[in-house]
Structures are given as structure tokens and as C-alpha cells.
Design an enzyme around this catalytic site. Structure first.
Site, PDB file in Angstrom:
ATOM      1  N   THR A 126       4.264   1.274  22.038  1.00  0.00           N
ATOM      2  CA  THR A 126       3.225   2.065  22.326  1.00  0.00           C
ATOM      3  C   THR A 126       2.872   3.336  22.665  1.00  0.00           C
ATOM      4  O   THR A 126       3.565   2.947  23.838  1.00  0.00           O
ATOM      5  CB  THR A 126       1.822   1.231  22.148  1.00  0.00           C
ATOM      6  OG1 THR A 126       0.234   2.083  23.301  1.00  0.00           O
ATOM      7  CG2 THR A 126       1.794   0.784  23.569  1.00  0.00           C
ATOM      8  N   ASP A 128       0.352   4.213  23.943  1.00  0.00           N
ATOM      9  CA  ASP A 128      -0.617   3.876  24.643  1.00  0.00           C
ATOM     10  C   ASP A 128      -0.245   3.516  26.564  1.00  0.00           C
ATOM     11  O   ASP A 128      -0.672   3.327  27.109  1.00  0.00           O
ATOM     12  CB  ASP A 128      -1.867   3.288  24.241  1.00  0.00           C
ATOM     13  CG  ASP A 128      -2.640   3.613  23.486  1.00  0.00           C
ATOM     14  OD1 ASP A 128      -2.493   5.085  23.374  1.00  0.00           O
ATOM     15  OD2 ASP A 128      -3.272   3.182  22.830  1.00  0.00           O
ATOM     16  N   GLY A 171      -5.026   7.829  23.500  1.00  0.00           N
ATOM     17  CA  GLY A 171      -5.772   6.201  24.549  1.00  0.00           C
ATOM     18  C   GLY A 171      -6.408   5.590  24.802  1.00  0.00           C
ATOM     19  O   GLY A 171      -8.043   6.681  24.671  1.00  0.00           O
ATOM     20  N   ARG A 172      -6.457   4.343  23.592  1.00  0.00           N
ATOM     21  CA  ARG A 172      -7.475   3.794  23.290  1.00  0.00           C
ATOM     22  C   ARG A 172      -8.453   3.285  24.600  1.00  0.00           C
ATOM     23  O   ARG A 172      -9.454   3.027  24.508  1.00  0.00           O
ATOM     24  CB  ARG A 172      -7.212   2.504  21.999  1.00  0.00           C
ATOM     25  CG  ARG A 172      -8.147   1.920  21.437  1.00  0.00           C
ATOM     26  CD  ARG A 172      -7.878   1.154  20.638  1.00  0.00           C
ATOM     27  NE  ARG A 172      -7.055   1.819  19.490  1.00  0.00           N
ATOM     28  CZ  ARG A 172      -8.351   1.875  17.838  1.00  0.00           C
ATOM     29  NH1 ARG A 172      -9.327   1.378  18.306  1.00  0.00           N
ATOM     30  NH2 ARG A 172      -7.971   2.496  16.534  1.00  0.00           N
ATOM     31  N   GLU A 223      -9.436   9.952  24.306  1.00  0.00           N
ATOM     32  CA  GLU A 223     -10.546   9.362  22.609  1.00  0.00           C
ATOM     33  C   GLU A 223     -10.913   8.122  23.283  1.00  0.00           C
ATOM     34  O   GLU A 223     -12.511   7.980  22.678  1.00  0.00           O
ATOM     35  CB  GLU A 223      -9.250   9.389  22.326  1.00  0.00           C
ATOM     36  CG  GLU A 223      -8.323   8.051  21.985  1.00  0.00           C
ATOM     37  CD  GLU A 223      -7.644   7.700  20.887  1.00  0.00           C
ATOM     38  OE1 GLU A 223      -7.842   8.614  19.492  1.00  0.00           O
ATOM     39  OE2 GLU A 223      -6.536   7.011  20.852  1.00  0.00           O
ATOM     40  N   HIS A 273      -2.563  12.844  16.099  1.00  0.00           N
ATOM     41  CA  HIS A 273      -0.875  12.119  15.888  1.00  0.00           C
ATOM     42  C   HIS A 273      -0.041  13.538  16.384  1.00  0.00           C
ATOM     43  O   HIS A 273       0.657  12.904  15.984  1.00  0.00           O
ATOM     44  CB  HIS A 273      -1.369  11.685  14.712  1.00  0.00           C
ATOM     45  CG  HIS A 273      -2.256  10.969  14.275  1.00  0.00           C
ATOM     46  ND1 HIS A 273      -3.425  10.984  13.888  1.00  0.00           N
ATOM     47  CD2 HIS A 273      -1.919   9.200  14.311  1.00  0.00           C
ATOM     48  CE1 HIS A 273      -4.050   9.788  13.771  1.00  0.00           C
ATOM     49  NE2 HIS A 273      -3.287   8.879  13.724  1.00  0.00           N
ATOM     50  N   GLN A 275       0.725  13.499  18.766  1.00  0.00           N
ATOM     51  CA  GLN A 275       0.939  12.932  20.386  1.00  0.00           C
ATOM     52  C   GLN A 275       2.569  11.468  19.644  1.00  0.00           C
ATOM     53  O   GLN A 275       3.231  11.252  20.234  1.00  0.00           O
ATOM     54  CB  GLN A 275       0.556  12.105  20.529  1.00  0.00           C
ATOM     55  CG  GLN A 275      -0.443  13.523  21.659  1.00  0.00           C
ATOM     56  CD  GLN A 275      -1.824  12.929  21.520  1.00  0.00           C
ATOM     57  OE1 GLN A 275      -1.858  12.483  23.564  1.00  0.00           O
ATOM     58  NE2 GLN A 275      -2.889  12.745  20.759  1.00  0.00           N
TER      59      GLN A 275
HETATM   60  O1  F6P Z   1      -1.875   2.491  19.076  1.00  0.00           O
HETATM   61  C1  F6P Z   1      -1.692   3.722  19.755  1.00  0.00           C
HETATM   62  C2  F6P Z   1      -2.561   4.572  18.890  1.00  0.00           C
HETATM   63  O2  F6P Z   1      -2.241   5.827  19.215  1.00  0.00           O
HETATM   64  C3  F6P Z   1      -3.680   4.426  20.016  1.00  0.00           C
HETATM   65  O3  F6P Z   1      -3.599   5.913  20.635  1.00  0.00           O
HETATM   66  C4  F6P Z   1      -5.310   5.490  18.596  1.00  0.00           C
HETATM   67  O4  F6P Z   1      -6.123   5.315  18.678  1.00  0.00           O
HETATM   68  C5  F6P Z   1      -4.440   4.749  17.557  1.00  0.00           C
HETATM   69  O5  F6P Z   1      -3.191   4.285  17.300  1.00  0.00           O
HETATM   70  C6  F6P Z   1      -4.853   5.695  16.074  1.00  0.00           C
HETATM   71  O6  F6P Z   1      -4.394   4.749  15.203  1.00  0.00           O
HETATM   72  P1  F6P Z   1      -4.276   5.563  14.003  1.00  0.00           P
HETATM   73  O7  F6P Z   1      -3.305   6.453  13.592  1.00  0.00           O
HETATM   74  O8  F6P Z   1      -4.595   4.131  13.129  1.00  0.00           O
HETATM   75  O9  F6P Z   1      -4.981   6.936  13.157  1.00  0.00           O
END
Ligand code: F6P
Length: 343
Positions: A126, A128, A171-172, A223, A273, A275
Site C-alpha cells: 500500500t 499508505d 493517506g486514508r 486526504e 492518483h 501518487q
Molecule cells: O489505499 C490506498 C489509497 O491510495 C488511499 O490512500 C486512497 O484513499 C485510496 O487508495 C483511493 O482509492 P481509489 O483508487 O479506489 O480511488
């Protein structure tokens, strides 16, 4: 010959292809047949499985993303899906499964072990970096470097225009990307999900900077950050199959608050994204490779129910269940170092 399946689930990240390549290469050395399950758990539900030979992993080391595809499909969500997973696992004659993923994908792996698919090995991934039991996950270093480069670029424009720029990073639940990219990029304030945001304090730090002659500031916000006495800012309320909402938008709100309260012109940049994309750094390629090689070793030694992990400079194995019990949040000692440079 033993047949080993590999899948990548959840959000993609740089370094996944390093793991797949290492699993195939080391698997072949051990005489295993390696099957690639497409798009995470979805591939096991829909019977979307391909044979991976040496040619299929040739040249993938520098590529971001995952050649197997990914999804956030949860086989425990829809009636009948679990049964399909079990049937297809059997029909393909799989002897073991390597599940590469974050807390959700590994959570499913832990449940499947209890539900009869016992021969699973986990590999944490991840951007994160929030999985406990491993010091780092691959993907994180690339994301931090990408965010740092963006912060560097935003610095020059902020300085030229005498503006505040709020940079929203991913960063959830944990602010690792924010803290590390913020330190590396010289952010003036870093806001993370672990600590509720006090807008007054943010504004007074910015004012303090201006009083000492600075005419611009960079504020990095994760975020998943939350204002005091408020909930997370989301783009929509719809939940994904693991019960997560789509985050994003805190930067915009924060920027407005800062501009209104300080009177300084403020802009926001949401890195999103970007990142998660791009070619993995050397660190992520090496970590992914080490995890992949170790995953095959665990299969060989029948150490199922384990997840590979980085501990210091060593690759170890830990019980999957232990590893997903709680998230790894930002080390406050590290945040303390970031704070030295606030304001
Ligand atoms: O879990 C990794 C992550 O990049 C989080 O930081 C972010 O909130 C989430 O995935 C975004 O997910 P998606 O690709 O479904 O928009």
C-alpha cells in the site's frame, strides 16, 4: 508439480510487478507452476486465471501498476461469491495462494484461511504504509518521492506569486505520505489524520511565517485529515465493497478557510492518483523483490497463514491475522521532527 496462484488486490501501487516477477522467477527455480489470478479476488470468482511463464514477467520490473490487474472486489460481500472462490481454487488445482494486498485483501485472506482455503501466504502492499508488522510497504517510497517532487514544483510557483498552496496527498487513516513528503519537500505545515486539524492554529503559524518576512507557505494535508469536531471530508457517500467512502476535498475546504481567515491568496493542489502511478523507486523494486522471493520460500516450507514483512533490514514472516489487527499510524516522534519546521 505444485501449482501456486498469485493475485494483487486493492489499490495498485508501484512495486507490485517486482513481487510478481520474483514469485514467478523463484517459483520456477523451485519447480512450481505459477498461475496469475486477474483483478484480485474477482479473478477467483470469475475464473479469470492465466498461466505465468518466464516470458510473461520479462521486462516488468520498472513498470508501475500490476500486470495482473486489480479490483476492490470482496468475495464476502455477495451471496455465492465465496462458494465460487472455493470451487475455482479447486478446479484450477491450486496448491497454494499468494495474496498481495493491503488490509482489505489480507483481511479476506485471513477469513478464507478459516473457511477452508488454508494454504495462503500474504504480501503487504500500500502506498499508505499503514500495515502493522512491517516497517515499510513497497509503493510508499515511490509515492513519497512523487509527492516530494510535486511539493518542490509547487514551492517555486507559491514563492513567485506570494501565495499559500495547500497540497492534498493520499493517506486514508494514516498520514505517512504527508509527513515524509512534507519533511522531504520542506512543507511549512503538515496535517495528518492522526491529529484533528485546528484551523486557527494553522492560520496563526502561517501569519507567524509572514511576520518573519516569508510571503508564501506550503501546507500539506492528508486526504483523511479531519477538522476538530467534524468528520472526514468525502467526495461521495457511496461505500465500496469494504465499506470505505471516497475521500478527497479537505484541501479545498482548508484553502478557503485559510484565505478567509488570513487574507492571503490561497490555492489548492490535489495530487490524487498520480501518487500511485509511475515507475517504482529502487527501494520499492528491491523490497517487492525480497517479499516475492520470501513468499515462495514460505510456500516451500508450508508456512501458511503468514505474511512477509520487513523488520529493520531483515525480511521476516508474521501471522496474517496479527498483521491486520490494527493499522500502523504515524510515529509521533517523526511528526515531532516535522513540527520543528512549522511556521
Ligand atoms: O489505499 C490506498 C489509497 O491510495 C488511499 O490512500 C486512497 O484513499 C485510496 O487508495 C483511493 O482509492 P481509489 O483508487 O479506489 O480511488
Amino acid at each position: 508439480m505444485a501449482k501456486i496462484g498469485i493475485l494483487t488486490g486493492g489499490g495498485d501501487c508501484p512495486g507490485l510487478n517486482s513481487v510478481i516477477r520474483a514469485v514467478v522467477r523463484n517459483g520456477f527455480n523451485e519447480g512450481y507452476e505459477i498461475m496469475g489470478i486477474k483483478n484480485g479476488w474477482k479473478g477467483l470468482i470469475e475464473n479469470d486465471i492465466i498461466k505465468l511463464d518466464l516470458a510473461s514477467v520479462s521486462g516488468i520490473l520498472p513498470k508501475g501498476g500490476t500486470i495482473l490487474g486489480t479490483s476492490r472486489t470482496n468475495p464476502y460481500k455477495k451471496e455465492g461469491d465465496l462458494q465460487k472462490v472455493k470451487e475455482n481454487y479447486k478446479a484450477f488445482g491450486l496448491d497454494a495462494l499468494i495474496a498481495v494486498g493491503g488490509e482489505d485483501t489480507l483481511g479476506v485472506a485471513a477469513k478464507l484461511i478459516k473457511d477452508g482455503i488454508t494454504n495462503i501466504v500474504g504480501v503487504p502492499k500500500t502506498i499508505d504504509n499503514d500495515i502493522s508488522a512491517t516497517d515499510y510497504t513497497f509503493g510508499f517510497d515511490t509515492a513519497v518521492n512523487t509527492a516530494m517532487e510535486c511539493i518542490d514544483k509547487l514551492h517555486t510557483t507559491a514563492e513567485s506569486h506570494h501565495r499559500i498552496i495547500v497540497v492534498e496527498v493520499m493517506g486514508r487513516h494514516a498520514g505517512w505520505i504527508a509527513v515524509e513528503s512534507g519533511i522531504a519537500g520542506g512543507a511549512d505545515i503538515i496535517l495528518i489524520p492522526e491529529i484533528p486539524i485546528d484551523v486557527e492554529e494553522v492560520c496563526s503559524l502561517i501569519k507567524k511565517r509572514h511576520q518573519r518576512g516569508k510571503t508564501f507557505s506550503i501546507v500539506v494535508v492528508a486526504e483523511g485529515g479531519q477538522f476538530k469536531k467534524s468528520t472526514m471530508v468525502t467526495q461521495e457517500q457511496k461505500l465500496d465493497e469494504f465499506g470505505h467512502v471516497r475521500l478527497g476535498g479537505i484541501g479545498e475546504i482548508l484553502a478557503k478557510e485559510i484565505e478567509n481567515r488570513t487574507g492571503y491568496e490561497t490555492r489548492v493542489s490535489v495530487l490524487g492518483h498520480i501518487q500511485r502511478g509511475g515507475s517504482p523507486t529502487a527501494f520499492d523494486r528491491i523490497l517487492g523483490t525480497r517479499f516475492g522471493v520470501k513468499a515462495i520460500e514460505l510456500v516451500k516450507n508450508k508456512k501458511f497463514g503468514k505474511m512477509v514483512a520487513l523488520s529493520g533490514i531483515k525480511i521476516i514472516d508474521v501471522p496474517i491475522e496479527e498483521a491486520i489487527k490494527e493499522l500502523k499510524t504515524v510515529d509521533m516522534e517523526l511528526y515531532g521532527i516535522a513540527k520543528v519546521f512549522f511556521g
